[in-house]
Design an enzyme around this catalytic site. Sequence first.
Site, PDB file in Angstrom:
ATOM      1  N   PRO C  72       0.781  -1.245   0.000  1.00 51.85           N
ATOM      2  CA  PRO C  72       0.000   0.000   0.000  1.00 51.85           C
ATOM      3  C   PRO C  72       0.810   1.292   0.000  1.00 51.85           C
ATOM      4  O   PRO C  72       0.512   2.199  -0.771  1.00 51.85           O
ATOM      5  CB  PRO C  72      -0.873  -0.129   1.248  1.00 51.85           C
ATOM      6  CG  PRO C  72      -1.049  -1.608   1.413  1.00 51.85           C
ATOM      7  CD  PRO C  72       0.282  -2.194   1.015  1.00 51.85           C
ATOM      8  N   LYS C 175       3.748   8.761 -11.198  1.00 54.25           N
ATOM      9  CA  LYS C 175       2.516   8.053 -10.826  1.00 54.25           C
ATOM     10  C   LYS C 175       1.600   8.953 -10.000  1.00 54.25           C
ATOM     11  O   LYS C 175       0.385   9.013 -10.216  1.00 54.25           O
ATOM     12  CB  LYS C 175       2.847   6.787 -10.037  1.00 54.25           C
ATOM     13  CG  LYS C 175       1.626   5.957  -9.607  1.00 54.25           C
ATOM     14  CD  LYS C 175       0.913   5.295 -10.772  1.00 54.25           C
ATOM     15  CE  LYS C 175      -0.472   4.752 -10.423  1.00 54.25           C
ATOM     16  NZ  LYS C 175      -0.466   3.531  -9.660  1.00 54.25           N
ATOM     17  N   LYS C 244      -4.314   8.748  -1.182  1.00 55.45           N
ATOM     18  CA  LYS C 244      -2.892   8.734  -0.825  1.00 55.45           C
ATOM     19  C   LYS C 244      -2.037   9.310  -1.957  1.00 55.45           C
ATOM     20  O   LYS C 244      -1.142  10.131  -1.713  1.00 55.45           O
ATOM     21  CB  LYS C 244      -2.452   7.294  -0.541  1.00 55.45           C
ATOM     22  CG  LYS C 244      -0.984   7.120  -0.217  1.00 55.45           C
ATOM     23  CD  LYS C 244      -0.523   5.686  -0.513  1.00 55.45           C
ATOM     24  CE  LYS C 244      -0.613   5.395  -2.017  1.00 55.45           C
ATOM     25  NZ  LYS C 244      -0.211   4.068  -2.430  1.00 55.45           N
TER      26      LYS C 244
END
Lengths: 304, 304, 304, 304
Positions: C72, C175, C244
């Site tokens: 994660p 990303k 996130k």
Amino acid sequence: MMPGEVFPMKIAFLGLGAMGYPMAANLSRNHEVTVWNRTPEVARRHAGEHGTTFADSLDQCATADVVISIVPTSAEVAELARIVTAAGLRSGVLWMDMTSGDPQTSRATAAGLEEKGIRFVDAPVTGGTPGAEAGTLTIMIGGSAEDFERAREICASMGTRIVHVGAIGAGHAVKAVNNAMLAANLWAAAEGLLSLKALGLDLEKALEVINSGSGRSNASENLLPSRIIGGEWPLTFKLALLDKDVRIAASMAHSQHLATPLIGLTSTLFTAALKELGAGADYMEVAKFVTSLNGERWPGEKSS
Amino acid sequence: MMPGEVFPMKIAFLGLGAMGYPMAANLSRNHEVTVWNRTPEVARRHAGEHGTTFADSLDQCATADVVISIVPTSAEVAELARIVTAAGLRSGVLWMDMTSGDPQTSRATAAGLEEKGIRFVDAPVTGGTPGAEAGTLTIMIGGSAEDFERAREICASMGTRIVHVGAIGAGHAVKAVNNAMLAANLWAAAEGLLSLKALGLDLEKALEVINSGSGRSNASENLLPSRIIGGEWPLTFKLALLDKDVRIAASMAHSQHLATPLIGLTSTLFTAALKELGAGADYMEVAKFVTSLNGERWPGEKSS
Amino acid sequence: MMPGEVFPMKIAFLGLGAMGYPMAANLSRNHEVTVWNRTPEVARRHAGEHGTTFADSLDQCATADVVISIVPTSAEVAELARIVTAAGLRSGVLWMDMTSGDPQTSRATAAGLEEKGIRFVDAPVTGGTPGAEAGTLTIMIGGSAEDFERAREICASMGTRIVHVGAIGAGHAVKAVNNAMLAANLWAAAEGLLSLKALGLDLEKALEVINSGSGRSNASENLLPSRIIGGEWPLTFKLALLDKDVRIAASMAHSQHLATPLIGLTSTLFTAALKELGAGADYMEVAKFVTSLNGERWPGEKSS
Amino acid sequence: MMPGEVFPMKIAFLGLGAMGYPMAANLSRNHEVTVWNRTPEVARRHAGEHGTTFADSLDQCATADVVISIVPTSAEVAELARIVTAAGLRSGVLWMDMTSGDPQTSRATAAGLEEKGIRFVDAPVTGGTPGAEAGTLTIMIGGSAEDFERAREICASMGTRIVHVGAIGAGHAVKAVNNAMLAANLWAAAEGLLSLKALGLDLEKALEVINSGSGRSNASENLLPSRIIGGEWPLTFKLALLDKDVRIAASMAHSQHLATPLIGLTSTLFTAALKELGAGADYMEVAKFVTSLNGERWPGEKSS
């Protein structure tokens, strides 16, 4: 006072809300006041308590020397102006609109009244119900210099600081900006205090420091402590009304093609808060929205 | 005061900027103060003017009972702590960091000092250079209850309101939030006043009303009028430093995963203003950035 | 491929989530793959289904030539790196971190590995579970040119577009920015479509036009229609993970002292949405938050 | 086509800008087209090049079966409608407004035309000058079903995708939202790429990845690369016009009392960019504003 005007004047007072009710009472000490309210019972009660004349129809207001309106929005002022002029309001009358309205609609209403020779000033107030009751309001007036002088005489029964801020609409503009600043100061304080609360700090101590420091505002000094720490959340001013004023301020900037990002975002946030909290919420409850968005709760917030 | 501590204490004072210089002077009335400054000339001058001891090296500061640091950022405090402890700072010493720092770095610095038995409190101030000179600062302290008591004794020479706001880092957190509130209040006021100016209103009158109304803040009452109307734009506090504090407040919310949109946007706007105005600008000049973004100019803004 | 490296390589694959599971399967066609997962059952099942070697302890991963992590957050990568190096991971090994991580933590992890002679590249992917299953992922790699060459060989089993975007951390940076753009495009589309819906327009027609027009994005073309019109809201990618990534993008700008107001606000809005919708929500459900904030509902939104 | 309508129809085409000029040319292949332009020389040239009839006065347009307007804003459409109806435009005529206008003004114009029996559809386009030249525009139409059918026949000469999106104003609403999405997608991409550039990444590689990934949009795929990398900044569509459309989208949300924070902020940012870049700037130059706010520069940005 215009040449030939004599005291006491005949004043029609339209709108007996939380502010209008005590303002009309103060006015009636010096003038002959006829009161009208959308819910007639309130006007009837005012007549009984303060010796004003009850009008059950707007037609009865058409004989006044001065008309005062203080209602939720400028759209309602426009409607009232249409009805009272149709009922025969005379040339030379002064229409004082004490609503927290929007400049653009006021200018249109004023232009319509002008065709009948009726003068218009916008004269919104600040000072809350305590100021309305004590007759110590600040009143910001937009209109010609001459009309301001007439309005000042009348305002003297309701307020202690009566300021001519510019042409028609200027009073509404200043009121909207004042309220947008209140809204931004309040929201920013709530965010900052939330951040301290989440860190585990003592908010009372933090507020003591901030309120002796450079970050203080009316919101941090006089409004937030009794709510977020003291747990008192009275209904003093409807969020729906503050939201309206912030939207007016945002619209003023938008229609002038100005980039005002902070007032723009504040307006968006108040709209989201209003939808969540409902039309009946007090404006200070936006502080609860700031916490609930973050899954937090103020010390002075009851579990729901 | 710790058992065994006697007055006057030996204090090393690191950082003689606009705030530190008069603070060290006030402190020297009650204590033996050794002063160090990155630019040694300033420390030498302080010694001459105020009878403090000039340190040309940080090594000379290692014999103090109390170290006070007040420098631009927490990164520099960390570096100072490293050097002075390497020079032999004794266990039991209290390090009072009066920098407007960030809580996270302070906690790390404190942890490093703790390994040597050195105590740490963060003790930033508010009140500006006038408060620093008069010894009437507000000082917000983060640290243990015991360390707070020691710090309070020393702070009594510099400030009049000394508040224990929480654990280590809490002082910095409150300072950052105070300054973020100042920043938001200031920017929102500038946007609102710009909007009134663009409508042609008299800003002096508008400010008179707002400052007797609910939208008032320290920014609208004490800071904006002399600049945007009076045309005085002195350098009182660098924009780069306020930007740093607003960024700390934004980071605190971010690292706690809190949604604080208004402080977030305020931080972004200050960053853009800083890049446009330059590192030497006064913080109040952001009001000029609000106008220049819109091709406008305040009455109190000279043509460039 | 480094001189002396031979196929098949011994690869330890850490993290068998929705992406990692099929990626490890594809990899195992060309390499000797040992699989580890926090919940060991998943790794055991993978071994059974795909002929990989089940590791019930990270110690068993220390003999690999290449370690791949896809978990994660970067904090977990740092922890895995600490454990596997302590278990004896050899100098010269390549650690490929395919997590959607943050550049700063990755650089710290890489520095720690570097001390043991272990090479690091960040190699996050895009393409979703369909791309992971088909082996057609896009893989963006940050690291040295030499390490990129080694990584490319291995990536060839998992993706079809393998791009060297910069130094260590660059893969994670790209990303994060990609996902922040997705987040902003998605939210802006939802706001615009909400506005059209509230006006009573046919959203299917509106999307047809927009998707042949200049406002189109991956979000408006491929993601929104089946949800807001079709009423299908599958769980494809957790909102908590997208939040996130947007936070990483906002942090990257913040730590570089860049003013990026739109990404900043997008991050704030996603955080608020996450708190409202909960950690288990799919990322596309933010579109429901945009409507619920406004007391509205999409055609493809069931009453709750 | 209405019963009794015969091809070719008599069409008055008002507005020969970058879009209108080639659209009127395509239309003239199937219809008798009279062209009018504020600057008459352009209309005279069109007549010479495409065999249309030059109108030096709007009065000459009053005999048309169909009027098409494509001008900068809806305010100008209202003025044109007033003049051409005063010149005797007949009942039953269809007025197709292909301007990127605002729904509210269009509804008012339509109501005025309706009093004379003139039908109105709003029919803005997307596809740029290439689509206008090739006759492959997408045309989004607001109006009654019957009027849409009439409009569709005529649109077939100018576009290939002709969609009925709702009642009068709906075409303008969709166009405004499409352009607001373009604006947000573009700005978010510029912020993200700036952040990568400041980290030293290769933007061409980053865009390659993003454009094969989930963050892609028309802005990132087709608009940004040739500018920020390639250094080509042609004038294709004025920023002032895109700003107008984003403002219409923001107004639509505001007047419906919707909280749309991202479109709101995008509108504010475009306004600030417009004031900095000037009315003549191309809309893509906002990407330069994103860098200049941050003291940065794209690879494809010349030093000024």
